[in-house]
Design an enzyme around this catalytic site. Sequence first.
Site, PDB file in Angstrom:
ATOM      1  N   LEU A  24       0.690  -1.215   0.031  1.00  0.00           N
ATOM      2  CA  LEU A  24      -0.015   0.119  -0.088  1.00  0.00           C
ATOM      3  C   LEU A  24       0.866   1.121   0.005  1.00  0.00           C
ATOM      4  O   LEU A  24       2.072   1.409   0.385  1.00  0.00           O
ATOM      5  CB  LEU A  24      -0.943  -0.071   1.260  1.00  0.00           C
ATOM      6  CG  LEU A  24      -1.739  -0.950   1.475  1.00  0.00           C
ATOM      7  CD1 LEU A  24      -2.484  -0.931   2.712  1.00  0.00           C
ATOM      8  CD2 LEU A  24      -2.960  -1.065   0.329  1.00  0.00           C
ATOM      9  N   ASP A  66       2.332  -6.084   2.638  1.00  0.00           N
ATOM     10  CA  ASP A  66       2.948  -5.379   3.665  1.00  0.00           C
ATOM     11  C   ASP A  66       3.346  -5.875   5.048  1.00  0.00           C
ATOM     12  O   ASP A  66       3.572  -5.199   5.913  1.00  0.00           O
ATOM     13  CB  ASP A  66       1.782  -4.255   4.164  1.00  0.00           C
ATOM     14  CG  ASP A  66       1.324  -3.067   2.771  1.00  0.00           C
ATOM     15  OD1 ASP A  66       2.584  -2.447   2.760  1.00  0.00           O
ATOM     16  OD2 ASP A  66       0.421  -3.226   2.145  1.00  0.00           O
ATOM     17  N   ASP A  72       2.891  -2.893  12.898  1.00  0.00           N
ATOM     18  CA  ASP A  72       1.298  -2.433  12.989  1.00  0.00           C
ATOM     19  C   ASP A  72       0.413  -3.563  13.776  1.00  0.00           C
ATOM     20  O   ASP A  72      -0.555  -3.315  13.904  1.00  0.00           O
ATOM     21  CB  ASP A  72       1.009  -2.001  11.574  1.00  0.00           C
ATOM     22  CG  ASP A  72       1.787  -0.934  11.008  1.00  0.00           C
ATOM     23  OD1 ASP A  72       1.756  -0.027  12.056  1.00  0.00           O
ATOM     24  OD2 ASP A  72       2.232  -0.846   9.913  1.00  0.00           O
ATOM     25  N   ARG A  91      -4.435  -5.926   5.482  1.00  0.00           N
ATOM     26  CA  ARG A  91      -3.541  -6.148   6.540  1.00  0.00           C
ATOM     27  C   ARG A  91      -3.987  -6.789   7.511  1.00  0.00           C
ATOM     28  O   ARG A  91      -3.534  -7.050   8.498  1.00  0.00           O
ATOM     29  CB  ARG A  91      -2.796  -4.892   7.003  1.00  0.00           C
ATOM     30  CG  ARG A  91      -1.941  -4.161   5.734  1.00  0.00           C
ATOM     31  CD  ARG A  91      -1.014  -3.169   6.002  1.00  0.00           C
ATOM     32  NE  ARG A  91      -0.111  -3.803   6.842  1.00  0.00           N
ATOM     33  CZ  ARG A  91       0.923  -3.340   7.756  1.00  0.00           C
ATOM     34  NH1 ARG A  91       1.206  -1.890   7.702  1.00  0.00           N
ATOM     35  NH2 ARG A  91       1.738  -4.111   8.309  1.00  0.00           N
ATOM     36  N   ARG A 137      -6.238   4.890   9.666  1.00  0.00           N
ATOM     37  CA  ARG A 137      -6.158   3.456  10.000  1.00  0.00           C
ATOM     38  C   ARG A 137      -6.848   3.228  11.488  1.00  0.00           C
ATOM     39  O   ARG A 137      -6.958   1.948  11.855  1.00  0.00           O
ATOM     40  CB  ARG A 137      -4.752   3.073   9.894  1.00  0.00           C
ATOM     41  CG  ARG A 137      -4.038   3.115   8.585  1.00  0.00           C
ATOM     42  CD  ARG A 137      -4.599   2.268   7.654  1.00  0.00           C
ATOM     43  NE  ARG A 137      -4.123   2.587   6.314  1.00  0.00           N
ATOM     44  CZ  ARG A 137      -2.789   1.578   5.832  1.00  0.00           C
ATOM     45  NH1 ARG A 137      -2.147   1.046   6.738  1.00  0.00           N
ATOM     46  NH2 ARG A 137      -2.423   1.816   4.774  1.00  0.00           N
ATOM     47  N   HIS A 168       0.893   7.389   9.745  1.00  0.00           N
ATOM     48  CA  HIS A 168       0.439   6.955  11.091  1.00  0.00           C
ATOM     49  C   HIS A 168       1.540   8.040  11.868  1.00  0.00           C
ATOM     50  O   HIS A 168       2.082   8.761  11.404  1.00  0.00           O
ATOM     51  CB  HIS A 168       1.423   5.693  11.219  1.00  0.00           C
ATOM     52  CG  HIS A 168       0.970   4.566  10.862  1.00  0.00           C
ATOM     53  ND1 HIS A 168       1.447   3.550  10.049  1.00  0.00           N
ATOM     54  CD2 HIS A 168      -0.311   4.004  11.035  1.00  0.00           C
ATOM     55  CE1 HIS A 168       0.604   2.500   9.820  1.00  0.00           C
ATOM     56  NE2 HIS A 168      -0.345   2.740  10.367  1.00  0.00           N
ATOM     57  N   ILE A 249       6.651   2.884  -0.031  1.00  0.00           N
ATOM     58  CA  ILE A 249       5.415   2.307   0.533  1.00  0.00           C
ATOM     59  C   ILE A 249       5.084   2.603   1.878  1.00  0.00           C
ATOM     60  O   ILE A 249       4.694   1.939   2.532  1.00  0.00           O
ATOM     61  CB  ILE A 249       5.220   0.812   0.099  1.00  0.00           C
ATOM     62  CG1 ILE A 249       6.384   0.085   0.642  1.00  0.00           C
ATOM     63  CG2 ILE A 249       5.097   0.497  -1.251  1.00  0.00           C
ATOM     64  CD1 ILE A 249       6.325  -1.620   0.697  1.00  0.00           C
ATOM     65  N   CYS A 255       8.421   0.589  11.695  1.00  0.00           N
ATOM     66  CA  CYS A 255       7.406  -0.213  11.302  1.00  0.00           C
ATOM     67  C   CYS A 255       8.060  -1.553  10.946  1.00  0.00           C
ATOM     68  O   CYS A 255       7.373  -2.741  10.858  1.00  0.00           O
ATOM     69  CB  CYS A 255       7.145   0.113   9.709  1.00  0.00           C
ATOM     70  SG  CYS A 255       6.938   2.048   9.567  1.00  0.00           S
TER      71      CYS A 255
HETATM   72  C1  CIR Z   1       0.608   0.466   4.795  1.00  0.00           C
HETATM   73  O1  CIR Z   1       0.383   1.288   4.265  1.00  0.00           O
HETATM   74  O2  CIR Z   1       0.257  -0.154   5.792  1.00  0.00           O
HETATM   75  C2  CIR Z   1       2.333  -0.111   4.565  1.00  0.00           C
HETATM   76  N1  CIR Z   1       2.636   0.277   3.209  1.00  0.00           N
HETATM   77  C3  CIR Z   1       3.125   0.742   5.357  1.00  0.00           C
HETATM   78  C4  CIR Z   1       3.039   0.661   6.811  1.00  0.00           C
HETATM   79  C5  CIR Z   1       4.300   1.532   7.632  1.00  0.00           C
HETATM   80  N2  CIR Z   1       3.982   1.053   9.154  1.00  0.00           N
HETATM   81  C6  CIR Z   1       4.523   1.947  10.073  1.00  0.00           C
HETATM   82  O3  CIR Z   1       4.352   3.242   9.647  1.00  0.00           O
HETATM   83  N3  CIR Z   1       4.094   1.493  11.551  1.00  0.00           N
END
Ligand code: CIR
Length: 264
Positions: A24, A66, A72, A91, A137, A168, A249, A255
């Site tokens: 994503l 992802d 997350d 996710r 989210r 985030h 991404i 993350c």
């Molecule tokens: C997303 O959009 O969920 C992933 N492409 C990126 C997630 C990044 N995670 C974070 O900031 N903790």
Amino acid sequence: MSTKSFNFTHAITRRPSSSVVSGLRSTERGVPNFELMEGHHLDYVNALKQAGAKVIELDPLEDFPDSVFVEDTALCLPEGAILMRPGAPSRLNEVEYIAPHLRKLYKNVFEIKGPGTIEAGDILTTEKEILIGRSSRTNIEGISELTLMLEQWNYKVTEVITPPGILHFKTDCSLLDNNTILSTERLAATGCFESYKVILTYPGEEDAANTIRYNNLVLAPKGFPKTTRRLLKSGFNVVEIGNTECAKIDGGMSCLSLRFSPKK
Ligand code: CIR
């Protein structure tokens, strides 16, 4: 002195799957180069080990582009782990692939049951409180369910806002020590860090805000020399890791891992 917010013994990471190129993204910044990302990921795991982490390295999950962004899926605290309920539908089921690993290490594993959603990228644990950013989210119902759960361990929860256009809360900030936060100017301007010492990312280097403090090391993305200089001048030990491919991404240092000291 050991702290609960940045002294840890363990970390969980997951190697990127080749499907990560379809991860994503909020804006188009080009297709990630998978091989380059694998190299960065290896550097990242090695830096965690250098910081003293026992790293549990999980296999890639092709069905979940992802899933390299394990942060997350759970909030890990000294008292227990809480499985999240991601707001991105693609996710949601990543959580069941993390749960067994946390159950092996923790006696207490709880889960957000919904209907609310919450991703741990919106949660910043500091020494005195847990800040949770409402975002696209993470919604009010998700925050309420988590807040009730955290009452059993007497955590102070502060709800904050992830500014619009930012994925985030922690996309734009990170904990550096007991009382110091690295933040972008746009996030600090919301007033959420008034009781902390704040180091700002250098203008134009907003992507440098997402770092992690793990024991004595700060893992920071490579390519933001002016912000790194600010961290070094403030006395932090910084290891720079390439992050160009994850950044395409919307992924950063935090993350890519769960960091914790498990209690059985
Ligand atoms: C997303 O959009 O969920 C992933 N492409 C990126 C997630 C990044 N995670 C974070 O900031 N903790």
